[in-house]
Design a protein around this motif. Structure first.
Motif, PDB file in Angstrom:
ATOM      1  N   GLY A  73       0.788  -1.224   0.000  1.00 34.40           N
ATOM      2  CA  GLY A  73       0.000   0.000   0.000  1.00 34.40           C
ATOM      3  C   GLY A  73       0.820   1.274   0.000  1.00 34.40           C
ATOM      4  N   ALA A  74       2.145   1.158   0.120  1.00 35.82           N
ATOM      5  CA  ALA A  74       2.990   2.354   0.091  1.00 35.82           C
ATOM      6  C   ALA A  74       2.955   2.990  -1.295  1.00 35.82           C
ATOM      7  N   VAL A  75       2.993   4.316  -1.320  1.00 35.84           N
ATOM      8  CA  VAL A  75       2.941   5.052  -2.587  1.00 35.84           C
ATOM      9  C   VAL A  75       4.295   5.061  -3.266  1.00 35.84           C
ATOM     10  N   ARG A  76       5.353   5.053  -2.463  1.00 32.77           N
ATOM     11  CA  ARG A  76       6.701   5.111  -3.016  1.00 32.77           C
ATOM     12  C   ARG A  76       7.632   4.278  -2.142  1.00 32.77           C
ATOM     13  N   ARG A  77       8.767   3.946  -2.708  1.00 36.21           N
ATOM     14  CA  ARG A  77       9.766   3.154  -1.994  1.00 36.21           C
ATOM     15  C   ARG A  77      11.118   3.828  -2.181  1.00 36.21           C
ATOM     16  N   ILE A  78      11.819   4.083  -1.080  1.00 38.66           N
ATOM     17  CA  ILE A  78      13.138   4.715  -1.186  1.00 38.66           C
ATOM     18  C   ILE A  78      14.170   3.893  -0.417  1.00 38.66           C
ATOM     19  N   VAL A  79      15.415   4.020  -0.851  1.00 43.55           N
ATOM     20  CA  VAL A  79      16.548   3.431  -0.147  1.00 43.55           C
ATOM     21  C   VAL A  79      17.374   4.576   0.420  1.00 43.55           C
ATOM     22  N   VAL A  80      17.585   4.543   1.732  1.00 38.85           N
ATOM     23  CA  VAL A  80      18.408   5.532   2.408  1.00 38.85           C
ATOM     24  C   VAL A  80      19.770   4.902   2.652  1.00 38.85           C
ATOM     25  N   LEU A 118      26.255  -4.755  -3.440  1.00 35.61           N
ATOM     26  CA  LEU A 118      25.312  -3.880  -2.757  1.00 35.61           C
ATOM     27  C   LEU A 118      24.469  -3.084  -3.755  1.00 35.61           C
ATOM     28  N   ALA A 119      25.046  -2.704  -4.882  1.00 40.16           N
ATOM     29  CA  ALA A 119      24.269  -2.032  -5.922  1.00 40.16           C
ATOM     30  C   ALA A 119      23.155  -2.946  -6.429  1.00 40.16           C
ATOM     31  N   GLU A 120      23.463  -4.224  -6.567  1.00 35.87           N
ATOM     32  CA  GLU A 120      22.455  -5.179  -7.010  1.00 35.87           C
ATOM     33  C   GLU A 120      21.364  -5.336  -5.956  1.00 35.87           C
ATOM     34  N   ARG A 121      21.743  -5.286  -4.676  1.00 44.56           N
ATOM     35  CA  ARG A 121      20.738  -5.349  -3.616  1.00 44.56           C
ATOM     36  C   ARG A 121      19.763  -4.173  -3.730  1.00 44.56           C
ATOM     37  N   ILE A 122      20.299  -3.001  -4.064  1.00 44.57           N
ATOM     38  CA  ILE A 122      19.425  -1.845  -4.248  1.00 44.57           C
ATOM     39  C   ILE A 122      18.490  -2.069  -5.421  1.00 44.57           C
ATOM     40  N   ARG A 123      19.021  -2.540  -6.534  1.00 45.71           N
ATOM     41  CA  ARG A 123      18.187  -2.756  -7.718  1.00 45.71           C
ATOM     42  C   ARG A 123      17.064  -3.733  -7.422  1.00 45.71           C
ATOM     43  N   LYS A 124      17.338  -4.776  -6.659  1.00 47.33           N
ATOM     44  CA  LYS A 124      16.322  -5.784  -6.360  1.00 47.33           C
ATOM     45  C   LYS A 124      15.193  -5.238  -5.496  1.00 47.33           C
ATOM     46  N   LEU A 125      15.487  -4.192  -4.730  1.00 53.92           N
ATOM     47  CA  LEU A 125      14.441  -3.568  -3.932  1.00 53.92           C
ATOM     48  C   LEU A 125      13.481  -2.744  -4.793  1.00 53.92           C
ATOM     49  N   LYS A 126      13.903  -2.422  -6.020  1.00 51.40           N
ATOM     50  CA  LYS A 126      13.109  -1.645  -6.971  1.00 51.40           C
ATOM     51  C   LYS A 126      12.614  -0.327  -6.358  1.00 51.40           C
ATOM     52  N   PRO A 127      13.524   0.460  -5.805  1.00 49.17           N
ATOM     53  CA  PRO A 127      13.096   1.733  -5.210  1.00 49.17           C
ATOM     54  C   PRO A 127      12.824   2.782  -6.273  1.00 49.17           C
ATOM     55  N   ASP A 128      12.032   3.766  -5.911  1.00 51.04           N
ATOM     56  CA  ASP A 128      11.811   4.905  -6.796  1.00 51.04           C
ATOM     57  C   ASP A 128      13.034   5.814  -6.816  1.00 51.04           C
ATOM     58  N   ALA A 129      13.711   5.889  -5.681  1.00 48.56           N
ATOM     59  CA  ALA A 129      14.900   6.742  -5.584  1.00 48.56           C
ATOM     60  C   ALA A 129      15.681   6.354  -4.341  1.00 48.56           C
ATOM     61  N   GLY A 130      16.885   6.877  -4.258  1.00 42.54           N
ATOM     62  CA  GLY A 130      17.708   6.717  -3.066  1.00 42.54           C
ATOM     63  C   GLY A 130      18.158   8.080  -2.580  1.00 42.54           C
TER      64      GLY A 130
END
Length: 395
Positions: A73-80, A118-130
């Motif tokens: 239900g989240a509108v967006r997903r980000i990686v901090v 770690l870059a691949e881990r970010i890609r797998k999360l499919k975030p809108d932005a970091g």
């Protein structure tokens, strides 16, 4: 995941409950998330050594800290992207955002050879932005630069990049912000033993890489400085800054905090005190209704509080700093000059003050959250029109 809200008044019980859960946790992933929570709770309990030990264990098991609740239900997903440390090392964005944004935190220690992983881990999360959320700290240079490289390698839009964070040292900001009309940044430089040359007194001294006023002191003469160095550690390096007396005409000191979101300043709080050394906690604003009235005016419409020269200076600052999201502490001199105290990328912005005492804060912090959301959406969907808040626009 354990909901710690029920333990909000008993952090020791929360810590013991988490430790009990850790003993029976099955997978490495479950253990990691419990270690992350223990990192938080041990700091609340005042045990920094244990907190950092739990953080190290968590990062070893899984460098990605996940949201406390499902992101359904989240509108967006980000990686901090964070660097290891205490609460002060990184901006606690979870305190600003609500459940409409799923927040994943990747902890980067600077360990070599893991960039692509770690870059691949970010890609797998499919975030809108970091977003890079760490504060400037010379001790963390390698980790901060590696976090930037990981973000670039991931291909995800990453905010606060281009090595801008490392340019936010107290000694470099005066040069970045020099010659802005109506703005003063006190001269600051790093000094080391034998301390042969010092700026003129009075000055402010603090150990390099310290934050939140840790070991900050006003020094009025050389004898006081030598005593200060002896007490804090003679082998250290220190920031020494020209002291500017920013007392107001009524004899009180006012320290304003704003956060810049995509170049627009938003009020966070105003601390008023009879001492120059102000932090919001020691101003005790809850004890002074008349001071809260003044804070409310500032937070609700700072354009009605400041002269146009101060607002113009505020809008020039993000153009020089070049970061998407950062905070600023400042004062205003009696001649209406804006005096910069600190530019900070790990600034706390939250909506946890009691509404019965601070009824004006919630709406103001909501505006910051909404501006942050628009900023993320704009960078995630570059080229798509996103409505911008122009409340404080100078145009």
């Amino acid at each position: 995941m354990l909901d710690l809200a029920e333990f909000s008044n008993d952090p020791l019980l929360a810590r013991e409950t988490l430790l009990a859960r850790l003993k029976v946790a099955g997978t490495a992933g479950e253990q990691a998330q419990l270690h992350y929570r223990l990192w938080e709770m041990c700091q609340v309990c005042g045990d920094e050594v244990a907190a950092l030990s739990h953080l190290e264990a968590a990062i070893h098991l899984d460098p990605v800290q996940r949201p406390d609740r499902s992101d359904e239900g989240a509108v967006r997903r980000i990686v901090v992207l964070n660097v290891p440390g205490t609460f002060q090392a990184n901006a606690p964005l979870a305190m600003l955002l609500d459940d409409s944004t799923a927040l994943y935190t990747m902890w980067v220690s600077g360990e070599p050879g893991r960039r692509e992983e770690l870059a691949e881990r970010i890609r797998k999360l499919k975030p809108d932005a970091g977003i890079l959320a760490m504060g400037e700290d010379a001790r963390q240079t390698a980790a901060i630069l590696e976090a930037e490289a990981i973000g670039r390698t991931s291909g995800v839009p990453v905010l606060n990049g281009e090595e801008r964070i490392m340019q936010m040292a107290r000694s470099t900001v005066p040069e970045i912000l020099e010659n802005i009309p109506g703005l003063l940044v006190p001269a600051c430089r790093v000094v080391c033993a034998p301390f042969d040359t010092l700026p003129s007194f009075p000055l402010l001294a603090r150990p390099v890489s310290s934050h939140a006023g840790d070991s900050l002191a006003r020094i009025d003469n050389r004898a006081d400085f030598d005593r200060y160095v002896h007490e804090t550690g003679a082998s250290g390096s220190y920031y020494v800054t020209q002291f500017i007396d920013y007392v107001s005409k009524d004899g009180l000191y006012r320290k304003y905090r704003v956060v810049f979101v995509d170049g627009v300043p938003y009020p966070v709080h105003l601390a008023i005190h009879d001492d120059w050394a102000i932090w919001y906690y020691n101003a005790k604003m809850e004890q002074f209704p008349e001071r809260r009235v003044e804070e409310a005016r500032f937070m609700l419409d700072m354009t009605a509080v400041f002269p146009s020269s101060v607002m113009e200076a505020l809008y020039e600052i993000p153009q020089r700093i070049g970061l998407n999201y950062f905070g600023l502490d400042f004062g205003v001199l009696q001649d209406e000059t804006l005096v910069v105290f600190e530019v900070e990328t790990a600034m706390i912005v939250h909506d946890r003050d009691p509404d019965d005492i601070f009824p004006y804060k919630s709406a103001c912090i909501t505006r910051i959250r909404q501006a942050f959301e628009r900023m993320i959406d704009k960078h995630a969907y570059a080229g798509v029109s996103v409505e911008k808040d122009t409340t404080y626009s100078m145009s």
